[in-house]
Design a protein around this motif. Structure first.
Motif, PDB file in Angstrom:
ATOM      1  N   VAL A 317       0.943  -1.039   0.093  1.00  0.00           N
ATOM      2  CA  VAL A 317      -0.163  -0.185   0.110  1.00  0.00           C
ATOM      3  C   VAL A 317       0.781   1.304   0.064  1.00  0.00           C
ATOM      4  N   ILE A 318       1.978   1.304   0.818  1.00  0.00           N
ATOM      5  CA  ILE A 318       2.752   2.337   0.911  1.00  0.00           C
ATOM      6  C   ILE A 318       3.452   2.681  -0.482  1.00  0.00           C
ATOM      7  N   PHE A 319       3.953   1.637  -1.196  1.00  0.00           N
ATOM      8  CA  PHE A 319       4.592   1.660  -2.445  1.00  0.00           C
ATOM      9  C   PHE A 319       3.498   2.319  -3.581  1.00  0.00           C
ATOM     10  N   ASP A 320       2.392   1.619  -3.559  1.00  0.00           N
ATOM     11  CA  ASP A 320       1.270   1.914  -4.702  1.00  0.00           C
ATOM     12  C   ASP A 320       1.049   3.528  -4.471  1.00  0.00           C
ATOM     13  N   THR A 321       0.878   3.557  -3.200  1.00  0.00           N
ATOM     14  CA  THR A 321       0.329   5.139  -2.848  1.00  0.00           C
ATOM     15  C   THR A 321       1.189   6.362  -3.315  1.00  0.00           C
ATOM     16  N   PHE A 322       2.535   5.937  -2.744  1.00  0.00           N
ATOM     17  CA  PHE A 322       3.658   6.814  -3.318  1.00  0.00           C
ATOM     18  C   PHE A 322       3.917   7.069  -4.631  1.00  0.00           C
ATOM     19  N   VAL A 323       3.834   6.114  -5.497  1.00  0.00           N
ATOM     20  CA  VAL A 323       4.073   6.203  -6.833  1.00  0.00           C
ATOM     21  C   VAL A 323       2.916   6.267  -7.729  1.00  0.00           C
ATOM     22  N   ARG A 324       1.628   6.555  -7.300  1.00  0.00           N
ATOM     23  CA  ARG A 324       0.468   6.361  -8.044  1.00  0.00           C
ATOM     24  C   ARG A 324       0.210   7.616  -8.865  1.00  0.00           C
ATOM     25  N   PHE A 325       0.763   8.973  -8.874  1.00  0.00           N
ATOM     26  CA  PHE A 325       0.827   9.828  -9.413  1.00  0.00           C
ATOM     27  C   PHE A 325       1.867   9.613 -10.561  1.00  0.00           C
ATOM     28  N   LEU A 326       3.032   8.921 -10.242  1.00  0.00           N
ATOM     29  CA  LEU A 326       3.933   8.638 -11.373  1.00  0.00           C
ATOM     30  C   LEU A 326       3.349   7.591 -12.477  1.00  0.00           C
ATOM     31  N   ARG A 327       2.491   6.646 -11.803  1.00  0.00           N
ATOM     32  CA  ARG A 327       1.783   5.743 -12.561  1.00  0.00           C
ATOM     33  C   ARG A 327       0.547   6.505 -13.720  1.00  0.00           C
ATOM     34  N   ASP A 328      -0.067   7.434 -13.050  1.00  0.00           N
ATOM     35  CA  ASP A 328      -0.982   7.948 -13.746  1.00  0.00           C
ATOM     36  C   ASP A 328      -0.226   9.018 -14.864  1.00  0.00           C
ATOM     37  N   SER A 329       0.789   9.544 -14.511  1.00  0.00           N
ATOM     38  CA  SER A 329       1.391  10.334 -15.622  1.00  0.00           C
ATOM     39  C   SER A 329       1.834   9.493 -16.923  1.00  0.00           C
ATOM     40  N   VAL A 330       2.348   8.175 -16.497  1.00  0.00           N
ATOM     41  CA  VAL A 330       2.771   7.322 -17.628  1.00  0.00           C
ATOM     42  C   VAL A 330       1.609   6.904 -18.456  1.00  0.00           C
ATOM     43  N   ARG A 331       0.642   6.245 -17.663  1.00  0.00           N
ATOM     44  CA  ARG A 331      -0.652   5.954 -18.589  1.00  0.00           C
ATOM     45  C   ARG A 331      -1.107   7.319 -19.461  1.00  0.00           C
ATOM     46  N   THR A 332      -1.322   8.430 -18.817  1.00  0.00           N
ATOM     47  CA  THR A 332      -1.587   9.599 -19.508  1.00  0.00           C
ATOM     48  C   THR A 332      -0.742   9.839 -20.864  1.00  0.00           C
ATOM     49  N   LEU A 333       0.612   9.727 -20.826  1.00  0.00           N
ATOM     50  CA  LEU A 333       1.478   9.920 -21.950  1.00  0.00           C
ATOM     51  C   LEU A 333       1.339   8.917 -22.790  1.00  0.00           C
ATOM     52  N   LEU A 334       0.934   7.654 -22.362  1.00  0.00           N
ATOM     53  CA  LEU A 334       0.767   6.589 -23.208  1.00  0.00           C
ATOM     54  C   LEU A 334      -0.579   6.685 -23.951  1.00  0.00           C
ATOM     55  N   VAL A 335      -1.596   7.036 -23.415  1.00  0.00           N
ATOM     56  CA  VAL A 335      -2.819   7.326 -24.054  1.00  0.00           C
ATOM     57  C   VAL A 335      -2.645   8.501 -25.101  1.00  0.00           C
ATOM     58  N   VAL A 336      -1.920   9.567 -24.695  1.00  0.00           N
ATOM     59  CA  VAL A 336      -1.653  10.644 -25.732  1.00  0.00           C
ATOM     60  C   VAL A 336      -0.736  10.130 -26.857  1.00  0.00           C
ATOM     61  N   SER A 337       0.258   9.336 -26.850  1.00  0.00           N
ATOM     62  CA  SER A 337       1.004   8.923 -27.903  1.00  0.00           C
ATOM     63  C   SER A 337       0.201   8.047 -28.650  1.00  0.00           C
ATOM     64  N   LEU A 338      -0.598   7.266 -28.220  1.00  0.00           N
ATOM     65  CA  LEU A 338      -1.479   6.053 -29.031  1.00  0.00           C
ATOM     66  C   LEU A 338      -2.335   7.278 -29.793  1.00  0.00           C
ATOM     67  N   ILE A 339      -3.055   8.374 -29.202  1.00  0.00           N
ATOM     68  CA  ILE A 339      -4.327   9.127 -29.840  1.00  0.00           C
ATOM     69  C   ILE A 339      -3.277   9.734 -31.010  1.00  0.00           C
ATOM     70  N   THR A 340      -2.043  10.237 -30.503  1.00  0.00           N
ATOM     71  CA  THR A 340      -1.361  11.063 -31.912  1.00  0.00           C
ATOM     72  C   THR A 340      -0.950  10.079 -32.958  1.00  0.00           C
ATOM     73  N   ALA A 341      -0.554   8.867 -32.703  1.00  0.00           N
ATOM     74  CA  ALA A 341      -0.254   7.829 -33.779  1.00  0.00           C
ATOM     75  C   ALA A 341      -1.521   7.586 -34.621  1.00  0.00           C
TER      76      ALA A 341
END
Length: 448
Positions: A317-341
């Motif tokens: 829980v500590i790890f997942d909570t601490f890096v959850r915004f990093l995961r969100d940023s990575v997923r967001t950029l992944l979606v933006v990349s797919l939409i751009t392609a």
């Protein structure tokens, strides 16, 4: 012979000098040299674009991590928003309750209490059976003490007071988190050797106060020792600190350099649309790699924490909570990349892309005609939209991209919302241009 007349063919990019008529062989040689020069130019552009593409893909993961470190960990409000949910996580609460209960109970010498009771009974002539029974009270007394302390500690940890103290303590400790990541933390969160420890002194103070209020007067005398919880242990902590220190220093420039490299990649390549699609897919692939890397780091982290130090569920829980915004940023950029392609592919010459564009064009044209048939005509405005369709499309897409850039920590939901708005605006402009009625012939001519 005129001295100003060249005796050979002109250069590959130069017209033939005035007064000189090229022979068929000279003209063929001129065309060959020109084609060779263009081919060399295209090869150089492809080579440059390839180098820039590799640079973009290499910089993409550290750029995302650098933005997370700079915007999440180094920002007090963002950091508090990150760790605040931990105070209400049952796994973390149970770990703290058990840890604090053990420490409080360990400070009470139950054996000394029963020994004193046995001595008093013996000195006052109590029957041997009573004296022996008093000596066996150590276990029940310790169990009863643990039950009472556990109840009080659980009440403290699950209360709103604890959540407020947790948020306030983490707000004060935010600079310590940055220091820990860069190897300089000596406060609430600190690195000691190969371990990262969290100071829970605020919670212990609250527990001591509650115990005193409940009648345990000696609780105030509990020594101020061992007031920290080990979050994880790893031999690679110094290397991680060096990497984080470098990312903290380059936190602004790495993302900028990655963005500049991506733009230069598309601009340098001979085929801009194809390279845009390749770059977007490449960045998306690097985001997938980064997500996989986070899974690996999570596994390493959980393996580095002994169950006796921190329960696995609390550590997760500590790890997942601490890096959850990093995961969100990575997923967001992944979606933006797919939409751009996908957008780059839709503007391509493939049969499927032309079919999609044809269906959309027929649909918007039919809607515009229905609107015009209902008496709603856009007139000159619609004609202007039709003439400048490429410009309006570019402005709309650019506005959507700018909205995402200016959005404070965009998520996948934000990307979906902006994409929906862009699609709606493009559809509306297409319908309005189709509802203009008769359009001048120049609308059908390509706009430079």
């Amino acid at each position: 012979m005129d001295s100003g007349t060249a005796s050979g063919p002109a250069g590959p990019d130069e017209p033939a000098p005035a007064g000189h008529v090229l022979t068929a062989d000279e003209h063929a040689e001129y065309l060959r040299l020109r084609r060779a020069a263009r081919l060399r130019h295209r090869r150089l552009r492809r080579l440059g674009a390839s180098v820039l593409l590799v640079l973009t893909l290499v910089l993409a993961p550290p750029a995302v991590v650098a933005v997370w470190v700079h915007a999440t960990v180094a920002d007090t409000d963002r950091y508090v928003q990150t760790v605040a949910p931990l105070a209400s996580e049952p796994a973390v609460q149970n770990a703290l309750v058990n840890r604090l209960t053990d420490r409080v109970v360990s400070q009470v010498d139950v054996q000394a209490v029963t020994s004193s009771l046995t001595k008093v009974l013996a000195d006052n002539g109590a029957p041997p059976r009573v004296v022996d029974a008093a000596g066996e009270l150590t276990g029940p007394l310790r169990s009863a003490l643990r039950t009472v302390v556990h109840r009080i500690v659980h009440r403290v940890v699950t209360s709103d007071v604890f959540e407020q103290a947790w948020v306030a303590g983490n707000r004060r400790a935010q600079s310590s988190v940055v220091g820990m990541l860069t190897g300089e933390g000596q406060k609430a969160l600190q690195a000691k050797g190969d371990t990262v420890q969290l100071d829970i002194g605020v919670v212990i103070d609250q527990v001591q106060k509650r115990l005193v209020d409940a009648g345990f007067k000696h609780a105030s005398a509990i020594p101020r020792i061992d007031r920290s919880v080990t979050l994880f242990r790893t031999d690679a902590l110094p290397k991680a600190q060096n990497a984080m220190r470098l990312l903290d220093i380059l936190g602004v420039w790495v993302p900028v350099l990655a963005l500049v490299a991506a733009v230069a990649t598309v601009w340098t390549a001979p085929g801009h649309r194809v390279m845009l699609m390749v770059t977007a897919l490449g960045v998306g692939a690097m985001m997938v790699v980064l997500l996989v890397a986070l899974v690996v780091v999570r596994r390493v982290y959980l393996d580095s924490v002994p169950p006796t130090t921190l329960p696995p569920d609390a550590a997760a829980v500590i790890f997942d909570t601490f890096v959850r915004f990093l995961r969100d940023s990575v997923r967001t950029l992944l979606v933006v990349s797919l939409i751009t392609a996908l957008a780059a592919w839709l503007y391509g010459p493939s049969r499927a892309a032309r079919a999609v564009r044809s269906v959309v064009r027929k649909g918007t044209t039919a809607a515009g005609r229905e609107l015009g048939g209902a008496g709603v005509r856009t007139g000159h405005f619609g004609q202007w939209l039709a003439v400048h369709r490429s410009w309006t499309t570019g402005v709309t897409i650019g506005a959507g991209a700018l909205a995402l850039v200016l959005w404070n920590h965009p998520t996948v939901g934000a990307v979906a919302l902006v994409l929906l708005l862009v699609v709606v605006v493009l559809a509306v402009t297409a319908v309005l241009s189709a509802a203009a009625g008769p359009v001048p012939d120049r609308v059908n001519r390509p706009v430079p």
